[in-house]
Write a protein that holds these residues in place. Structure first.
Motif, PDB file in Angstrom:
ATOM      1  N   VAL A   1      -4.064  13.422  18.525  1.00  0.00           N
ATOM      2  CA  VAL A   1      -2.432  13.000  18.945  1.00  0.00           C
ATOM      3  C   VAL A   1      -1.989  13.071  20.182  1.00  0.00           C
TER       4      VAL A   1
ATOM      5  N   CYS B   1       4.183  15.390  15.484  1.00  0.00           N
ATOM      6  CA  CYS B   1       2.960  15.960  14.928  1.00  0.00           C
ATOM      7  C   CYS B   1       2.574  17.105  15.703  1.00  0.00           C
TER       8      CYS B   1
ATOM      9  N   LYS C   1       3.989  19.881  15.003  1.00  0.00           N
ATOM     10  CA  LYS C   1       3.645  20.183  12.814  1.00  0.00           C
ATOM     11  C   LYS C   1       2.888  20.992  12.844  1.00  0.00           C
TER      12      LYS C   1
END
Lengths: 478, 45
Positions: free
Chosen positions: A275, B15, B18
């Motif tokens: 990420v 993300c 999460k």
């Protein structure tokens, strides 16, 4: 007397032994025999020597290296085996023995037959079809585990899960994983976890063991529960080399319980890194784009038209001048008639141009006039005025002022300061305040026009009367 | 292009969140006397 005795037949040991050997081999040939391995010896030759025994008897056995190559199970003392070979006699030792050509774990044969039959049946039903396999979720957050709560498997699984993804919700459904009733418990646990819901993946399995130990994972009831599960199932039974029907039925087969945990849950650190990496590349991409646009802007700013716009005009002007000269010269060289016609054309062109300029000018004046009309101050030229309170607000009602207050009245030209002497029903006595220079103070209130009069009269109803207000007659209150 | 960049930033944030959405919890399903199952904290780690 020697003659009375029957003649003794004396055998040589080797002859007798050979005879016995022939008799035994002829009588038994090759046989299957089952027993427990003991006293196993494996000399450098690579052959194996051991004793097969049961509760009351033993039988010497030998297995030559060539035959051993075809044996899948590791030989060891205490192992129950079933062997096939020839009964023979080892003449040098006078021992009878069996020379084994095949060897398998006792009981394995029947189990394998049953297993094959069940596998065939379930395969025919399509339970193991690849099309049935579902992918594991990318980011499972709630994981169910069906295994023994005390075995090595659950410890391994939890350890790996903890290492890879610290914050994970795990529900363990405790079951027996071998022996009678284990299969039923496993199947019920799979169903139970499905009923509870909220789980992203199920790990079903146990640690290593013998074929019998792992057997419950070959039971039909477990296979069908796995197939029935709405939650994707990952099977993890025994070691890498162990295959069960559960493995075939599961969506994913893991070689070991630890591997199952690793396959279900991706490393959180790795995901975080990805990420962060994506975010970083996003930033870099944006920077590159900004840089590219800035370069384009810089290049554009360096172009002549933007650096010196007038230069372009000057160049065009030069061209016009040049063309004018050429036109003039050209005209001079033309015959009289043509020149006249050209001059007429030029004249017409000029007239047309002037006409258009005049039209544009009128349109512009019209637009300016409209703009002026919209300006509130334009009304002042018609004699109205704006009166403001000391704080700058426009005066709208007599109640807003107190005697002594200084008001500023804006006129079309300049402004007037006046002091309020009275309000509300006081008859005006003409006592002017010092600074008052009221324009049109003698005009009658009746001269108010249109809507303005309305406001005027409202302030009159209130009884408000401001010196320089109604008296001025044309005070415009916005 | 700016919109795509903003969406990318939003997705990256999503993300990350999460990944930290769920709390660590290890539970053991225990059969009770009435036949239903209840989750208890698992201590055999």
């Amino acid at each position: 007397m020697p003659g009375e005795q029957p003649a003794r037949q004396v055998w040589k040991v080797s002859e007798l032994t050979r005879r016995i050997k022939g008799t035994l081999e002829g009588a038994f040939g090759s046989v299957w025999v089952e027993g427990e391995i003991s006293n196993l010896r494996r000399p450098a030759s690579g052959h194996a020597y051991f004793t097969l025994k049961d509760a009351t008897s033993q039988l010497r056995a030998v297995m030559f290296r060539s035959a051993l190559a075809g044996v899948s199970l590791p030989l060891k003392d205490g192992l129950q085996v079933r062997g096939y070979g020839q009964i023979t006699v080892y003449e040098a030792a006078g021992d009878y023995q069996i020379v084994l050509r095949k060897l398998e774990a006792a009981g394995e044969g029947e189990l394998m037959l049953r297993l094959e039959a069940l596998k065939k049946k379930l395969t025919a039903e399509g339970l193991f079809a690849l099309e049935r396999k579902r992918p594991l979720p990318a980011l499972p957050q709630h994981v169910g585990v069906v295994t023994s709560p005390t075995g090595a498997a659950i410890r391994d699984i939890l350890q790996v899960l903890k290492r890879r993804f610290g914050n994970l919700h795990v529900v363990v459904a405790p079951v027996r994983v071998q022996g009678a009733g284990a299969a039923e418990e496993i199947a019920a646990a799979i169903d139970l976890l499905n009923e509870r819901g909220g789980l992203d993946a199920l790990i079903v399995g146990r640690g290593g063991g013998s074929l019998e130990d792992l057997w419950c994972f070959n039971e039909e009831i477990v296979v069908r529960a796995i197939v029935r599960s709405r939650i994707p199932v990952i099977s993890a039974v025994g070691h890498e080399i162990d295959w069960t029907l559960s493995d075939l039925a599961a969506d994913v087969r893991a070689p070991t319980p630890s591997a199952a945990a690793e396959m279900v849950v991706k490393s959180k650190a790795e995901l975080e890194r990805r990420v962060a990496d994506a975010a970083r590349r996003l930033g870099l991409g944006a920077q590159a784009a900004v840089l590219a646009w800035r370069n384009r802007l810089d290049r554009a700013a360096r172009t002549p038209i933007l650096r010196d716009p007038l230069q372009v005009v000057r160049q065009r002007q030069q061209t016009v001048d040049f063309l004018g000269v050429r036109l003039h010269n050209a005209l001079a060289g033309l015959p009289q008639l043509v020149r006249q016609r050209a001059e007429t054309s030029a004249h017409r062109m000029e007239l047309a141009m002037r006409l258009r300029l005049a039209e544009s000018g009128r349109a512009l004046q019209h637009a300016q006039a409209q703009l002026r009309l919209l300006n509130p101050k334009a009304v002042l030229t018609r004699g109205y005025s704006l009166t403001r309170l000391p704080d700058g607000r426009l005066l709208r009602a007599a109640g807003e002022v107190q005697p002594g207050m200084i008001l500023k009245t804006e006129l079309a030209a300049g402004a007037v300061l006046s002091t309020v002497t009275a309000t509300e029903g006081e008859p005006h006595d003409g006592k002017n305040s010092q600074n008052t220079k009221l324009r049109g103070s003698t005009d009658a209130p009746g001269k108010n026009r249109s809507g303005d009069g309305k406001r005027q009269s409202r302030s009159g109803e209130n009884g408000g009367r401001v010196r320089g207000g109604p008296e001025a007659g044309q005070t415009l209150l916005f | 292009m700016v919109a795509a960049f903003e969406e990318g930033q939003k997705l990256a944030k999503l993300c990350s969140s999460k990944l930290n959405e769920v709390e660590r919890k290890i539970e053991l399903l225990v059969k009770k006397a009435d036949g239903t199952a209840a989750a208890e904290p698992f201590t055999g780690e």
